[in-house]
Scaffold this motif. Structure first.
Motif, PDB file in Angstrom:
ATOM      1  N   GLN A  82      22.881  29.418  37.666  1.00 41.88           N
ATOM      2  CA  GLN A  82      22.196  30.619  38.146  1.00 41.88           C
ATOM      3  C   GLN A  82      23.043  31.878  38.074  1.00 41.88           C
ATOM      4  N   MET A  83      24.320  31.784  38.298  1.00 40.60           N
ATOM      5  CA  MET A  83      25.242  32.913  38.142  1.00 40.60           C
ATOM      6  C   MET A  83      26.645  32.343  38.070  1.00 40.60           C
ATOM      7  N   HIS A  84      27.567  33.132  37.549  1.00 41.33           N
ATOM      8  CA  HIS A  84      28.969  32.735  37.595  1.00 41.33           C
ATOM      9  C   HIS A  84      29.830  33.977  37.526  1.00 41.33           C
ATOM     10  N   LEU A  85      31.062  33.836  37.937  1.00 38.59           N
ATOM     11  CA  LEU A  85      32.016  34.929  37.895  1.00 38.59           C
ATOM     12  C   LEU A  85      32.898  34.774  36.672  1.00 38.59           C
ATOM     13  N   ASP A  86      33.209  35.886  36.026  1.00 32.59           N
ATOM     14  CA  ASP A  86      34.181  35.918  34.943  1.00 32.59           C
ATOM     15  C   ASP A  86      35.411  36.651  35.453  1.00 32.59           C
ATOM     16  N   LEU A  87      36.542  36.003  35.366  1.00 34.80           N
ATOM     17  CA  LEU A  87      37.814  36.567  35.814  1.00 34.80           C
ATOM     18  C   LEU A  87      38.752  36.621  34.630  1.00 34.80           C
ATOM     19  N   ARG A  88      39.498  37.723  34.496  1.00 33.19           N
ATOM     20  CA  ARG A  88      40.392  37.823  33.359  1.00 33.19           C
ATOM     21  C   ARG A  88      41.830  37.902  33.812  1.00 33.19           C
ATOM     22  N   VAL A  89      42.695  37.395  32.947  1.00 35.92           N
ATOM     23  CA  VAL A  89      44.139  37.463  33.122  1.00 35.92           C
ATOM     24  C   VAL A  89      44.726  37.935  31.796  1.00 35.92           C
ATOM     25  N   PRO A  90      45.956  38.469  31.806  1.00 37.17           N
ATOM     26  CA  PRO A  90      46.480  39.075  30.572  1.00 37.17           C
ATOM     27  C   PRO A  90      47.083  38.112  29.562  1.00 37.17           C
ATOM     28  N   THR A  91      47.510  36.921  29.972  1.00 39.75           N
ATOM     29  CA  THR A  91      48.218  36.035  29.043  1.00 39.75           C
ATOM     30  C   THR A  91      47.822  34.579  29.269  1.00 39.75           C
ATOM     31  N   VAL A  92      48.137  33.736  28.302  1.00 34.43           N
ATOM     32  CA  VAL A  92      47.897  32.298  28.431  1.00 34.43           C
ATOM     33  C   VAL A  92      48.740  31.721  29.563  1.00 34.43           C
ATOM     34  N   ASN A  93      49.969  32.201  29.722  1.00 40.94           N
ATOM     35  CA  ASN A  93      50.804  31.727  30.831  1.00 40.94           C
ATOM     36  C   ASN A  93      50.139  32.019  32.175  1.00 40.94           C
ATOM     37  N   GLU A  94      49.567  33.202  32.327  1.00 40.43           N
ATOM     38  CA  GLU A  94      48.857  33.553  33.560  1.00 40.43           C
ATOM     39  C   GLU A  94      47.592  32.709  33.719  1.00 40.43           C
ATOM     40  N   LEU A  95      46.926  32.412  32.602  1.00 41.82           N
ATOM     41  CA  LEU A  95      45.747  31.550  32.638  1.00 41.82           C
ATOM     42  C   LEU A  95      46.111  30.194  33.238  1.00 41.82           C
ATOM     43  N   GLU A  96      47.199  29.624  32.771  1.00 38.35           N
ATOM     44  CA  GLU A  96      47.644  28.327  33.278  1.00 38.35           C
ATOM     45  C   GLU A  96      48.031  28.408  34.745  1.00 38.35           C
ATOM     46  N   ARG A  97      48.731  29.470  35.105  1.00 37.81           N
ATOM     47  CA  ARG A  97      49.158  29.637  36.500  1.00 37.81           C
ATOM     48  C   ARG A  97      47.956  29.731  37.443  1.00 37.81           C
ATOM     49  N   HIS A  98      46.945  30.508  37.042  1.00 36.08           N
ATOM     50  CA  HIS A  98      45.788  30.696  37.908  1.00 36.08           C
ATOM     51  C   HIS A  98      44.874  29.471  37.931  1.00 36.08           C
TER      52      HIS A  98
END
Length: 139
Positions: A82-98
């Motif tokens: 029905q809905m979802h949130l899109d969150l962005r990070v600047p790097t792949v390393n940050e993607l993994e951390r989050h």
């Protein structure tokens, strides 16, 4: 580098509004709107509508208590997200951390698309089952 993902895109239903608000408060580094904080005096927390704001007081997410909630079955559409949130990070390393932070806070991994060099992302479910994406992006 940001300590938190940036919320790109806002009321979420929840069978435990406080618990879901706490998940997003911790994950996104938000705070309660004045008056929505958990009771400090030990009284029963019977709030059925909670709002989280950013450091400038701008509303970001709200949580509404509901008696029942069918957990989305994404990627199947038996029970749509029905809905979802899109969150962005600047790097792949940050993607993994989050991703790790989200899982430590109670999220679960639904989909891993980190091998996509153009837009690596994870789809996770928050503790109530709402899908959200964390992706590497610039804005």
């Amino acid at each position: 580098m940001s300590d938190y993902p940036v919320l790109m895109h806002t009321a979420l239903d929840a069978t435990d509004a406080r618990a879901l608000a706490e998940f997003y408060r911790e994950f996104l580094g938000l705070q309660y709107r004045p008056g929505d904080e958990p009771p400090a005096d030990g009284t029963t927390d019977d709030e059925d509508w909670l709002v989280l704001v950013d450091g400038n007081g701008n509303r970001k997410l709200a949580f509404q208590q509901v008696p029942t909630l069918a957990r989305p079955t994404w990627p199947s559409h038996n029970v749509p997200k029905q809905m979802h949130l899109d969150l962005r990070v600047p790097t792949v390393n940050e993607l993994e951390r989050h991703r790790r932070r989200a899982e430590q806070l109670g999220a679960s991994l639904l989909y891993d698309r980190t091998q996509d060099s153009e837009e690596p992302l994870y789809v996770l479910a928050d503790p109530e089952g709402h899908p959200f994406c964390i992706l590497v992006g610039s804005g």
